[in-house]
Design an enzyme around this catalytic site. Structure first.
Site, mmCIF file in Angstrom:
data_model
loop_
_atom_site.group_PDB
_atom_site.id
_atom_site.type_symbol
_atom_site.label_atom_id
_atom_site.label_comp_id
_atom_site.label_asym_id
_atom_site.label_seq_id
_atom_site.Cartn_x
_atom_site.Cartn_y
_atom_site.Cartn_z
ATOM 1 N N THR A 31 2.107 10.342 1.890
ATOM 2 C CA THR A 31 0.824 11.022 1.731
ATOM 3 C C THR A 31 0.890 12.468 2.207
ATOM 4 O O THR A 31 1.654 12.801 3.126
ATOM 5 C CB THR A 31 -0.275 10.298 2.549
ATOM 6 O OG1 THR A 31 -1.489 11.053 2.518
ATOM 7 C CG2 THR A 31 0.128 10.125 3.998
ATOM 8 N N TYR A 73 -3.744 7.260 10.064
ATOM 9 C CA TYR A 73 -3.227 6.984 8.730
ATOM 10 C C TYR A 73 -2.031 7.876 8.428
ATOM 11 O O TYR A 73 -0.952 7.403 8.061
ATOM 12 C CB TYR A 73 -4.327 7.188 7.686
ATOM 13 C CG TYR A 73 -3.812 7.313 6.275
ATOM 14 C CD1 TYR A 73 -3.140 6.259 5.665
ATOM 15 C CD2 TYR A 73 -3.999 8.491 5.546
ATOM 16 C CE1 TYR A 73 -2.650 6.380 4.377
ATOM 17 C CE2 TYR A 73 -3.527 8.617 4.264
ATOM 18 C CZ TYR A 73 -2.848 7.555 3.676
ATOM 19 O OH TYR A 73 -2.367 7.692 2.394
#
Length: 328
Positions: free
Chosen positions: A118, A142
């Protein structure tokens, strides 16, 4: 046909990757616990196993029964805001789950992997276009969980001979141009489908978190990449790792090199749906970077990949077509 294990293959991005794999002569073997995925999102030509990446026995059975030549690893928790409230879950699923998967790969002599990473690993970045040389500084659990898995893969490449490529996604958006697959999170957390729900009267309006960022309209800027382009990047990455003759680890941005603010996206959603909706402004969320826009030059150089759908209006139109198809 060569089998490819796709963890999380019943999800939004995974279902599009499965369609692309089939088009390129591969057979997807989908492992998904259906917490966020949908069984009917998996193409009928693909094999499906319901299970969790933290379940070593299930993983070993898949490698023994299907003998995949490589893994596309998508399974994991993805909501950055939620990770600020329940970080333990993100480290358990994203990090521990990956370690269990990698152990099963080693034991079953499958060492080629494409990993779903990501852009959140970059955190707050002052560069207009973020390239892969930028130091990673994730601002939420995250992003940190994905950065940890990248580090594990680098070590496994050097020590255990893995051939691995981490794709650092920017914001996946849109839907299959033929409306065969699209975004169906429950609950929904992504900007464009949330706007569609507001436009359709399913919800009472949209919340916008933060209007005091140093941007043109004060809202966050993101690079929106069409999910079909993202799926194609996985095919190119898969071909790259399986054709490598030596162990290797690398990471590549997948984006369009252009950004749009939250308010710009919402305005386009209202134009395309032909429906207006209320926008409610809230304070910033913890962990949200101000601007994330990719440099995609490394993807072009290593994979010969570039985004085909670069027009945000077209991306939103494909997503709206899928949303309408699900409402009939």
């Amino acid at each position: 046909m060569k089998n490819i294990l796709v963890t999380g293959g019943a999800g939004y991005i995974g279902s599009h990757i499965c369609l692309r794999l089939l088009e390129h002569g591969y057979c997807p073997v989908v492992l998904d616990n259906l917490t966020n995925g949908h069984r009917d999102s998996v193409p009928i030509e693909a094999s499906f196993v319901r299970g969790d990446i933290r379940d070593r026995a299930t993983l070993d059975h898949i490698f023994i029964d299907y003998k995949p030549i490589a893994v596309i690893h998508l399974a994991g928790l993805i909501e950055a805001g939620l990770s600020m409230r329940t970080p333990e879950d993100f480290y358990n699923v994203n990090v521990t789950g990956s370690q269990v998967l990698f152990a099963s790969m080693r034991a079953n002599e499958c060492c080629s992997i494409v990993f779903s990473s990501t852009a959140a690993v970059y955190g707050n970045c002052s560069q207009q276009l973020i390239d892969e040389e930028q130091q990673i500084r994730p601002t939420n659990p995250y992003g940190r969980s994905k950065a940890i898995v990248e580090t594990i893969l680098q070590d496994y490449s050097e020590i255990y001979g893995f051939k691995a490529l981490a794709l650092r996604y920017f914001n996946a958006a849109g839907a299959d141009p033929n409306a065969r697959a699209g975004e169906r999170h429950t609950p929904e957390t992504h900007l464009i489908p949330l706007a569609f729900q507001a436009a359709a009267g399913i919800t009472s309006g949209m919340q916008v978190f933060g209007t005091d960022y140093n941007t043109l309209d004060g809202t966050c800027i993101r690079d929106y990449i069409h999910v079909d382009d993202l799926a194609k990047a996985h095919i190119d990455a898969l071909n790259f790792v399986t054709n490598q003759h030596q162990p290797n680890f690398d990471y590549i941005n997948i984006g369009t090199e252009s950004g749009a603010s939250v308010l710009q996206v919402l305005e386009l959603c209202q134009q395309i749906t032909g429906k207006s909706f209320e926008i409610n402004y809230q304070k910033r969320r913890d962990g949200d970077p101000e601007r994330l826009v990719a440099s995609a030059q490394k993807a072009k150089r290593l994979l010969n990949w570039t985004a085909r759908f670069r027009n945000l209006e077209e991306i939103i139109s494909h997503a709206w077509s899928f949303f309408e198809s699900q409402s009939k």
